[in-house]
Scaffold this motif. Structure first.
Motif, PDB file in Angstrom:
ATOM      1  N   ALA A 107      13.327  88.414  56.285  1.00 24.95           N
ATOM      2  CA  ALA A 107      12.353  88.467  57.375  1.00 24.95           C
ATOM      3  C   ALA A 107      11.343  87.341  57.226  1.00 24.95           C
ATOM      4  O   ALA A 107      11.142  86.788  56.131  1.00 24.95           O
ATOM      5  N   ALA A 108      10.691  86.982  58.303  1.00 29.35           N
ATOM      6  CA  ALA A 108       9.708  85.898  58.302  1.00 29.35           C
ATOM      7  C   ALA A 108       8.612  86.156  57.272  1.00 29.35           C
ATOM      8  O   ALA A 108       8.006  87.229  57.235  1.00 29.35           O
ATOM      9  N   GLY A 109       8.378  85.147  56.416  1.00 30.23           N
ATOM     10  CA  GLY A 109       7.296  85.215  55.448  1.00 30.23           C
ATOM     11  C   GLY A 109       7.466  86.230  54.341  1.00 30.23           C
ATOM     12  O   GLY A 109       6.542  86.447  53.541  1.00 30.23           O
ATOM     13  N   SER A 110       8.629  86.816  54.216  1.00 35.87           N
ATOM     14  CA  SER A 110       8.806  87.939  53.290  1.00 35.87           C
ATOM     15  C   SER A 110       8.883  87.529  51.820  1.00 35.87           C
ATOM     16  O   SER A 110       8.823  88.385  50.935  1.00 35.87           O
ATOM     17  N   LEU A 111       9.004  86.226  51.543  1.00 37.48           N
ATOM     18  CA  LEU A 111       9.147  85.778  50.153  1.00 37.48           C
ATOM     19  C   LEU A 111       7.852  85.228  49.570  1.00 37.48           C
ATOM     20  O   LEU A 111       7.830  84.795  48.419  1.00 37.48           O
ATOM     21  N   SER A 112       6.782  85.259  50.321  1.00 39.46           N
ATOM     22  CA  SER A 112       5.550  84.572  49.907  1.00 39.46           C
ATOM     23  C   SER A 112       4.866  85.194  48.702  1.00 39.46           C
ATOM     24  O   SER A 112       4.166  84.505  47.962  1.00 39.46           O
ATOM     25  N   ASN A 113       5.025  86.486  48.493  1.00 37.20           N
ATOM     26  CA  ASN A 113       4.271  87.167  47.432  1.00 37.20           C
ATOM     27  C   ASN A 113       5.177  87.887  46.443  1.00 37.20           C
ATOM     28  O   ASN A 113       4.863  88.984  45.986  1.00 37.20           O
ATOM     29  N   LEU A 114       6.286  87.261  46.098  1.00 36.55           N
ATOM     30  CA  LEU A 114       7.203  87.866  45.140  1.00 36.55           C
ATOM     31  C   LEU A 114       6.574  87.911  43.749  1.00 36.55           C
ATOM     32  O   LEU A 114       5.834  87.009  43.358  1.00 36.55           O
ATOM     33  N   PRO A 115       6.873  88.931  42.962  1.00 39.46           N
ATOM     34  CA  PRO A 115       6.335  88.990  41.596  1.00 39.46           C
ATOM     35  C   PRO A 115       7.019  87.970  40.688  1.00 39.46           C
ATOM     36  O   PRO A 115       8.144  87.532  40.953  1.00 39.46           O
ATOM     37  N   SER A 116       6.352  87.615  39.613  1.00 37.52           N
ATOM     38  CA  SER A 116       6.909  86.618  38.686  1.00 37.52           C
ATOM     39  C   SER A 116       8.157  87.119  37.987  1.00 37.52           C
ATOM     40  O   SER A 116       8.920  86.329  37.426  1.00 37.52           O
ATOM     41  N   THR A 117       8.388  88.429  38.021  1.00 36.93           N
ATOM     42  CA  THR A 117       9.576  89.006  37.388  1.00 36.93           C
ATOM     43  C   THR A 117      10.774  89.081  38.333  1.00 36.93           C
ATOM     44  O   THR A 117      11.851  89.544  37.924  1.00 36.93           O
ATOM     45  N   GLN A 118      10.604  88.618  39.582  1.00 39.48           N
ATOM     46  CA  GLN A 118      11.677  88.724  40.570  1.00 39.48           C
ATOM     47  C   GLN A 118      12.923  87.981  40.108  1.00 39.48           C
ATOM     48  O   GLN A 118      12.857  86.819  39.689  1.00 39.48           O
ATOM     49  N   GLN A 119      14.060  88.623  40.207  1.00 38.90           N
ATOM     50  CA  GLN A 119      15.316  87.986  39.846  1.00 38.90           C
ATOM     51  C   GLN A 119      16.117  87.627  41.089  1.00 38.90           C
ATOM     52  O   GLN A 119      15.949  88.216  42.161  1.00 38.90           O
ATOM     53  N   PHE A 120      16.996  86.641  40.920  1.00 37.88           N
ATOM     54  CA  PHE A 120      17.852  86.153  41.992  1.00 37.88           C
ATOM     55  C   PHE A 120      19.278  86.042  41.471  1.00 37.88           C
ATOM     56  O   PHE A 120      19.500  85.713  40.300  1.00 37.88           O
ATOM     57  N   THR A 121      20.222  86.284  42.366  1.00 43.24           N
ATOM     58  CA  THR A 121      21.632  86.144  42.035  1.00 43.24           C
ATOM     59  C   THR A 121      22.158  84.889  42.712  1.00 43.24           C
ATOM     60  O   THR A 121      22.224  84.813  43.940  1.00 43.24           O
ATOM     61  N   SER A 122      22.496  83.889  41.909  1.00 40.18           N
ATOM     62  CA  SER A 122      22.986  82.605  42.417  1.00 40.18           C
ATOM     63  C   SER A 122      24.510  82.618  42.400  1.00 40.18           C
ATOM     64  O   SER A 122      25.131  83.011  41.406  1.00 40.18           O
ATOM     65  N   VAL A 123      25.102  82.159  43.508  1.00 38.99           N
ATOM     66  CA  VAL A 123      26.559  82.175  43.635  1.00 38.99           C
ATOM     67  C   VAL A 123      27.022  80.823  44.156  1.00 38.99           C
ATOM     68  O   VAL A 123      26.372  80.229  45.031  1.00 38.99           O
ATOM     69  N   GLY A 124      28.140  80.313  43.647  1.00 37.07           N
ATOM     70  CA  GLY A 124      28.674  79.048  44.137  1.00 37.07           C
ATOM     71  C   GLY A 124      29.902  78.604  43.376  1.00 37.07           C
ATOM     72  O   GLY A 124      30.329  79.245  42.412  1.00 37.07           O
ATOM     73  N   TYR A 125      30.450  77.485  43.832  1.00 36.63           N
ATOM     74  CA  TYR A 125      31.702  76.954  43.294  1.00 36.63           C
ATOM     75  C   TYR A 125      31.487  75.707  42.438  1.00 36.63           C
ATOM     76  O   TYR A 125      32.429  75.005  42.127  1.00 36.63           O
ATOM     77  N   GLY A 126      30.251  75.423  42.059  1.00 36.98           N
ATOM     78  CA  GLY A 126      29.959  74.182  41.357  1.00 36.98           C
ATOM     79  C   GLY A 126      30.387  74.181  39.910  1.00 36.98           C
ATOM     80  O   GLY A 126      31.087  75.080  39.435  1.00 36.98           O
ATOM     81  N   ALA A 127      29.940  73.154  39.183  1.00 35.60           N
ATOM     82  CA  ALA A 127      30.310  72.992  37.777  1.00 35.60           C
ATOM     83  C   ALA A 127      29.933  74.234  36.989  1.00 35.60           C
ATOM     84  O   ALA A 127      28.828  74.749  37.104  1.00 35.60           O
ATOM     85  N   HIS A 128      30.862  74.730  36.186  1.00 35.86           N
ATOM     86  CA  HIS A 128      30.639  75.958  35.447  1.00 35.86           C
ATOM     87  C   HIS A 128      30.277  75.693  33.996  1.00 35.86           C
ATOM     88  O   HIS A 128      29.913  76.622  33.264  1.00 35.86           O
ATOM     89  N   GLU A 129      30.366  74.433  33.564  1.00 34.60           N
ATOM     90  CA  GLU A 129      30.056  74.102  32.173  1.00 34.60           C
ATOM     91  C   GLU A 129      29.657  72.640  32.091  1.00 34.60           C
ATOM     92  O   GLU A 129      30.174  71.787  32.816  1.00 34.60           O
ATOM     93  N   VAL A 130      28.707  72.358  31.207  1.00 34.00           N
ATOM     94  CA  VAL A 130      28.269  70.982  30.949  1.00 34.00           C
ATOM     95  C   VAL A 130      28.516  70.696  29.478  1.00 34.00           C
ATOM     96  O   VAL A 130      28.059  71.436  28.603  1.00 34.00           O
ATOM     97  N   THR A 131      29.250  69.637  29.190  1.00 34.22           N
ATOM     98  CA  THR A 131      29.523  69.258  27.805  1.00 34.22           C
ATOM     99  C   THR A 131      28.950  67.873  27.534  1.00 34.22           C
ATOM    100  O   THR A 131      28.869  67.025  28.431  1.00 34.22           O
ATOM    101  N   ASN A 132      28.561  67.642  26.291  1.00 31.05           N
ATOM    102  CA  ASN A 132      28.002  66.360  25.895  1.00 31.05           C
ATOM    103  C   ASN A 132      29.085  65.569  25.172  1.00 31.05           C
ATOM    104  O   ASN A 132      29.450  65.878  24.037  1.00 31.05           O
ATOM    105  N   SER A 133      29.621  64.555  25.837  1.00 30.21           N
ATOM    106  CA  SER A 133      30.704  63.749  25.281  1.00 30.21           C
ATOM    107  C   SER A 133      30.172  62.372  24.911  1.00 30.21           C
ATOM    108  O   SER A 133      29.046  62.017  25.262  1.00 30.21           O
ATOM    109  N   PRO A 134      30.961  61.547  24.218  1.00 28.20           N
ATOM    110  CA  PRO A 134      30.490  60.203  23.843  1.00 28.20           C
ATOM    111  C   PRO A 134      30.045  59.355  25.035  1.00 28.20           C
ATOM    112  O   PRO A 134      29.163  58.514  24.899  1.00 28.20           O
ATOM    113  N   GLY A 135      30.618  59.588  26.199  1.00 26.12           N
ATOM    114  CA  GLY A 135      30.231  58.817  27.382  1.00 26.12           C
ATOM    115  C   GLY A 135      29.081  59.409  28.162  1.00 26.12           C
ATOM    116  O   GLY A 135      28.692  58.898  29.204  1.00 26.12           O
TER     117      GLY A 135
END
Length: 247
Positions: free
Chosen positions: A128-156
């Motif tokens: 709803a309009a303006g409904s996110l303006s006063n969320l508590p600092s403990t509010q959690q979110f569920t993020s969903v997507g098809y992007g990179a699932h892992e980041v590795t540190n390689s020589p390059g």
């Protein structure tokens, strides 16, 4: 964040206007969020994967994503939880906010795909309009997507691993401003979040089916902050009102 492979490439283009991110420190979503889909490229990437951005079905024929995911007037969307070439896709027409500009104050980084045919999937809800303006600092979110699932540190440099699987993770609110939600995705605090390829994907309010904000950008190695465009603002709602009935 859009799909990128090596950190040297990321540093060359990552900035506010860069296309956005993938789910890290999460798990495979399976059938958990069937209304979350991916934008399918016209040809495979060098690693054999296909999906370059994410998004959400918010009306029977309307797929919400990010304006910076533009690839042309006609695009393809999959809702398969583990996409492979040849799986079902839905064709549609691209419509980005004409005010899209990349400004930090309000980038208007929002777009929809109007699908030619409606998938048999229940759409997600908008806030709803303006409904996110006063969320508590403990509010959690569920993020969903098809992007990179892992980041590795390689020589390059850092390498981002993709497999076209829909993933899910939970993060905690860091801060709110008039256009943005910033969500922690720091694994050291028990959070997960987005990475390259998750742009346009949803950040659901808690465990609900309300899409609070869409993924836009974040830190270069996908370990700190998921930066998301609010959908309860006047500017986001002005654009969306042309395509869906708003709450």
């Amino acid at each position: 964040m859009r799909r990128l492979v090596l950190l040297v490439t990321v540093l060359g283009v990552l900035g506010f206007a860069a296309p956005a991110a993938a789910i890290t420190y999460g798990t495979a979503d399976g059938t958990g969020h069937p209304n979350v889909g991916g934008l399918v490229a016209a040809q495979a990437y060098s690693d054999g994967t296909w999906i370059y951005c994410s998004g959400t079905l918010i009306a029977p024929k309307v797929f919400l994503t990010a304006a910076h995911c533009a690839e042309g007037d006609r695009v393809r969307v999959t809702f398969d939880p583990a996409y492979q070439d040849g799986d079902k896709v839905y064709a549609g027409t691209w419509h980005a906010d004409p005010l899209y500009n990349g400004a930090q104050s309000d980038p208007h980084d929002i777009a929809v795909v109007v699908l030619d045919t409606a998938p048999r999937i229940t759409p997600a809800k908008l806030p709803a309009a303006g409904s996110l303006s006063n969320l508590p600092s403990t509010q959690q979110f569920t993020s969903v997507g098809y992007g990179a699932h892992e980041v590795t540190n390689s020589p390059g440099g850092h390498q981002y691993l993709y497999d076209d699987v829909r993933m899910v993770a939970t993060g905690t609110l860091n801060s709110i401003n008039p256009a943005w939600l910033r969500i922690s995705m720091n694994p050291s605090t028990g959070n997960g979040g987005t990475c390259y390829g998750d742009s346009g994907g949803p950040n659901f309010l808690g465990s609900s089916d309300v899409v609070a904000a869409t993924t836009i950008t974040g830190d270069a190695i996908c370990r700190s902050t998921n930066v998301d465009y609010r959908l309860d603002t006047a500017s986001a709602r002005d654009f969306l009102a042309g395509y869906v009935t708003l709450p």
